[in-house]
Design a protein around this motif. Structure first.
Motif, PDB file in Angstrom:
ATOM      1  N   ALA A 178       0.872  -1.225  -0.054  1.00 24.28           N
ATOM      2  CA  ALA A 178      -0.037  -0.104   0.063  1.00 24.28           C
ATOM      3  C   ALA A 178       0.936   1.243   0.028  1.00 24.28           C
ATOM      4  CB  ALA A 178      -0.950   0.058   1.217  1.00 24.28           C
ATOM      5  N   GLY A 179       0.560   2.198  -0.888  1.00 23.55           N
ATOM      6  CA  GLY A 179       1.318   3.445  -0.945  1.00 23.55           C
ATOM      7  C   GLY A 179       2.565   3.492  -1.977  1.00 23.55           C
ATOM      8  N   HIS A 180       2.607   2.312  -2.655  1.00 24.75           N
ATOM      9  CA  HIS A 180       3.687   2.307  -3.907  1.00 24.75           C
ATOM     10  C   HIS A 180       3.493   3.138  -4.795  1.00 24.75           C
ATOM     11  CE1 HIS A 180       5.926   0.559  -7.170  1.00 24.75           C
ATOM     12  NE2 HIS A 180       6.175  -0.499  -6.342  1.00 24.75           N
ATOM     13  N   PRO A 181       4.646   3.725  -5.209  1.00 28.71           N
ATOM     14  CA  PRO A 181       4.621   4.841  -6.296  1.00 28.71           C
ATOM     15  C   PRO A 181       3.778   4.613  -7.558  1.00 28.71           C
ATOM     16  CG  PRO A 181       6.717   4.342  -5.334  1.00 28.71           C
ATOM     17  CD  PRO A 181       6.181   3.455  -4.887  1.00 28.71           C
ATOM     18  N   LEU A 182       3.421   3.118  -7.982  1.00 27.11           N
ATOM     19  CA  LEU A 182       2.733   2.962  -8.970  1.00 27.11           C
ATOM     20  C   LEU A 182       1.245   2.949  -8.572  1.00 27.11           C
ATOM     21  CD1 LEU A 182       4.896   0.219 -11.240  1.00 27.11           C
ATOM     22  CD2 LEU A 182       4.608   2.878 -11.258  1.00 27.11           C
ATOM     23  N   GLU A 183       0.809   2.986  -7.263  1.00 28.39           N
ATOM     24  CA  GLU A 183      -0.634   2.988  -7.137  1.00 28.39           C
ATOM     25  C   GLU A 183      -1.462   4.068  -7.826  1.00 28.39           C
ATOM     26  OE1 GLU A 183      -3.131   2.197  -2.946  1.00 28.39           O
ATOM     27  OE2 GLU A 183      -0.911   2.986  -2.828  1.00 28.39           O
ATOM     28  N   GLY A 184      -2.713   3.749  -8.075  1.00 23.04           N
ATOM     29  CA  GLY A 184      -3.457   4.919  -8.500  1.00 23.04           C
ATOM     30  C   GLY A 184      -3.777   4.782 -10.031  1.00 23.04           C
ATOM     31  N   ALA A 185      -3.313   5.515 -10.760  1.00 19.08           N
ATOM     32  CA  ALA A 185      -3.441   5.692 -12.128  1.00 19.08           C
ATOM     33  C   ALA A 185      -2.765   4.340 -12.988  1.00 19.08           C
ATOM     34  CB  ALA A 185      -2.680   6.818 -13.061  1.00 19.08           C
ATOM     35  N   PRO A 186      -3.365   3.722 -14.076  1.00 27.43           N
ATOM     36  CA  PRO A 186      -2.896   2.602 -14.783  1.00 27.43           C
ATOM     37  C   PRO A 186      -1.361   2.889 -15.202  1.00 27.43           C
ATOM     38  CG  PRO A 186      -5.018   2.725 -15.494  1.00 27.43           C
ATOM     39  CD  PRO A 186      -4.561   4.041 -14.610  1.00 27.43           C
ATOM     40  N   PRO A 187      -0.481   2.092 -14.650  1.00 26.71           N
ATOM     41  CA  PRO A 187       1.186   2.301 -15.195  1.00 26.71           C
ATOM     42  C   PRO A 187       1.128   1.945 -16.600  1.00 26.71           C
ATOM     43  CG  PRO A 187       1.116   0.545 -13.827  1.00 26.71           C
ATOM     44  CD  PRO A 187      -0.160   0.852 -13.864  1.00 26.71           C
ATOM     45  N   ALA A 188       2.087   2.658 -17.351  1.00 23.45           N
ATOM     46  CA  ALA A 188       2.584   1.753 -18.618  1.00 23.45           C
ATOM     47  C   ALA A 188       3.277   0.565 -18.381  1.00 23.45           C
ATOM     48  CB  ALA A 188       3.544   2.827 -19.361  1.00 23.45           C
ATOM     49  N   ALA A 189       3.053  -0.438 -19.353  1.00 23.15           N
ATOM     50  CA  ALA A 189       3.746  -1.725 -19.312  1.00 23.15           C
ATOM     51  C   ALA A 189       5.256  -1.410 -19.197  1.00 23.15           C
ATOM     52  CB  ALA A 189       3.337  -2.542 -20.226  1.00 23.15           C
ATOM     53  N   GLU A 190       5.908  -0.605 -19.929  1.00 23.61           N
ATOM     54  CA  GLU A 190       7.302  -0.496 -19.669  1.00 23.61           C
ATOM     55  C   GLU A 190       7.837   0.058 -18.256  1.00 23.61           C
ATOM     56  OE1 GLU A 190      11.053   1.238 -19.815  1.00 23.61           O
ATOM     57  OE2 GLU A 190       9.224   2.414 -19.677  1.00 23.61           O
ATOM     58  N   ALA A 191       6.950   0.680 -17.797  1.00 29.52           N
ATOM     59  CA  ALA A 191       7.162   1.382 -16.258  1.00 29.52           C
ATOM     60  C   ALA A 191       7.564   0.135 -15.434  1.00 29.52           C
ATOM     61  CB  ALA A 191       6.210   2.166 -15.959  1.00 29.52           C
ATOM     62  N   ARG A 256      -5.247  -7.850   0.501  1.00 27.44           N
ATOM     63  CA  ARG A 256      -5.908  -6.655  -0.196  1.00 27.44           C
ATOM     64  C   ARG A 256      -7.205  -5.980   0.616  1.00 27.44           C
ATOM     65  NH1 ARG A 256      -7.352  -8.596  -5.947  1.00 27.44           N
ATOM     66  NH2 ARG A 256      -8.094  -6.162  -6.154  1.00 27.44           N
ATOM     67  N   ALA A 257      -7.995  -7.018   1.327  1.00 32.49           N
ATOM     68  CA  ALA A 257      -9.136  -6.344   1.766  1.00 32.49           C
ATOM     69  C   ALA A 257      -8.641  -5.750   3.204  1.00 32.49           C
ATOM     70  CB  ALA A 257     -10.013  -7.545   2.341  1.00 32.49           C
ATOM     71  N   ASP A 258      -7.515  -5.995   3.795  1.00 34.87           N
ATOM     72  CA  ASP A 258      -7.016  -5.335   5.017  1.00 34.87           C
ATOM     73  C   ASP A 258      -6.307  -4.433   4.720  1.00 34.87           C
ATOM     74  OD1 ASP A 258      -8.356  -7.573   6.341  1.00 34.87           O
ATOM     75  OD2 ASP A 258      -6.252  -8.683   6.570  1.00 34.87           O
ATOM     76  N   GLY A 259      -6.050  -3.908   3.368  1.00 31.74           N
ATOM     77  CA  GLY A 259      -5.261  -2.710   3.081  1.00 31.74           C
ATOM     78  C   GLY A 259      -3.909  -2.769   3.050  1.00 31.74           C
ATOM     79  N   ARG A 260      -3.365  -4.201   3.454  1.00 31.96           N
ATOM     80  CA  ARG A 260      -1.747  -4.305   3.450  1.00 31.96           C
ATOM     81  C   ARG A 260      -1.210  -4.291   1.883  1.00 31.96           C
ATOM     82  NH1 ARG A 260      -3.386  -8.044   7.323  1.00 31.96           N
ATOM     83  NH2 ARG A 260      -3.311  -9.537   6.003  1.00 31.96           N
ATOM     84  N   LEU A 261      -1.890  -4.858   0.927  1.00 30.75           N
ATOM     85  CA  LEU A 261      -1.348  -4.802  -0.428  1.00 30.75           C
ATOM     86  C   LEU A 261      -2.389  -4.316  -1.272  1.00 30.75           C
ATOM     87  CD1 LEU A 261       0.083  -8.396  -0.706  1.00 30.75           C
ATOM     88  CD2 LEU A 261       1.307  -6.445  -0.266  1.00 30.75           C
ATOM     89  N   THR A 262      -1.982  -3.732  -2.395  1.00 26.56           N
ATOM     90  CA  THR A 262      -2.839  -3.262  -3.317  1.00 26.56           C
ATOM     91  C   THR A 262      -2.709  -3.834  -4.772  1.00 26.56           C
ATOM     92  OG1 THR A 262      -3.781  -1.077  -4.383  1.00 26.56           O
ATOM     93  CG2 THR A 262      -1.236  -1.239  -3.935  1.00 26.56           C
TER      94      THR A 262
END
Length: 306
Positions: A178-191, A256-262
């Motif tokens: 949770a809070g990873h820099p890629l969380e949120g908008a769909p990342p480009a595959a190359e990223a 994921r349900a507990d919010g530890r992973l996204t």
């Protein structure tokens, strides 16, 4: 008519070599020397009048005759083990035993609910649960060490001699802390290639599906990749790092349900595959097996649709 000179030791030796893929590994499992194992296999081949295996640098491979004998020898040994176990259970005065293998994704999500339902239906059954890799569990199913296996359908070669009843579909997700820099908008595959990645190893049921998805995205390699499908390691490693993890959604559903992973917002529909109940087609199901199958169906129907 069965040749009375064929002994149980011949069948057990042959099945061990076929399952492990090498004489050396079979020697270790059977606690025999390599000359003894080679002699036992040669005796069986002489009695049958056919070569059952060929050997090369890659290990041991079954011949056409070996594949036929393997299927029916495995069924016979499984039936014998069931009979011996049944006699032992009656002598001990205990209830019926049920031995169930579960792949990691169902062990984490589907199985707890299924076991709760089964316990309500059959409280006296002694339930033995094992988790493990697809190849190991299906081999034990064919040879009678397990009564059923629950998990993803494997590749065609791993499903020989196994019946499959689908329970639901499951996909792979790419998760991060949770809070990873890629969380949120769909990342480009190359990223994705800029981050450490936990990737399913060879032999994992999801490996060819993830390979196919990566190929479709033009991802040919990851600079920092660890081949691993261990739930315990994956959870701990992601807490400590910014790594990404390709894993069946069932393994990390609670995290994921507990919010530890996204789960990163990516379309991994290509990785969807059937999860189901695997049994030996020739074996009549016991009462406990029928009730456990019922509990599994009910638990699968109660799963949230992803």
């Amino acid at each position: 008519m069965i040749d009375r000179r064929i002994k149980l030791r011949h069948v057990e030796c042959f099945l061990a070599i076929a399952r492990l893929g090498s004489l050396k590994a079979a020697c270790a499992e059977l606690n025999l020397t390599q000359p003894a194992v080679s002699k036992t296999l040669k005796e069986l081949e002489d009695l049958l009048g056919a070569a059952l295996m060929t050997r090369d640098r890659g290990g041991v491979r079954l011949t056409a005759e070996g594949r036929v004998f393997h299927e029916f020898a495995g069924q016979s040994l499984a039936a014998l083990r069931r009979g011996l176990d049944g006699v032992a259970e009656l002598r001990q005065g205990g209830g019926e035993a049920l031995r169930v293998g579960a792949l990691p994704s169902v062990a984490a999500r589907l199985m707890p609910e299924a076991v709760l339902r089964f316990r309500a239906l059959s409280p006296d059954t002694r339930l033995h649960l094992r988790d493990g890799a697809h190849g190991a569990l299906t081999a034990d199913l064919r040879e009678g060490r397990l009564d059923m296996v629950i998990g993803r359908m494997g590749a065609a070669e791993t499903m020989q001699g196994v019946s499959f009843m689908q329970l639901h579909q499951e996909r792979v997700v790419l998760v991060a802390r949770a809070g990873h820099p890629l969380e949120g908008a769909p990342p480009a595959a190359e990223a994705l290639t800029r981050w450490p990645v936990l990737y399913p190893p060879e032999g994992a049921a999801i490996r060819p599906l993830v390979d196919r998805w990566c190929m479709a995205q033009g991802l040919t390699s990851f600079a920092d990749r660890i081949d691993c499908v261990s739930g315990a390691f994956g959870r701990s490693y992601l807490r400590m790092t910014d790594a990404l993890w390709f894993i069946s959604e069932g393994v990390v559903a609670q995290d994921r349900a507990d919010g530890r992973l996204t789960a990163l917002p990516l379309d991994l529909g290509l990785t969807a595959g059937p999860v189901g109940l695997m049994t030996r087609p020739e074996a009549a199901p016991s009462r406990s097996q029928q009730l456990f199958a019922r509990a599994l169906k009910e638990a699968a129907e109660a799963l949230p649709i992803s």
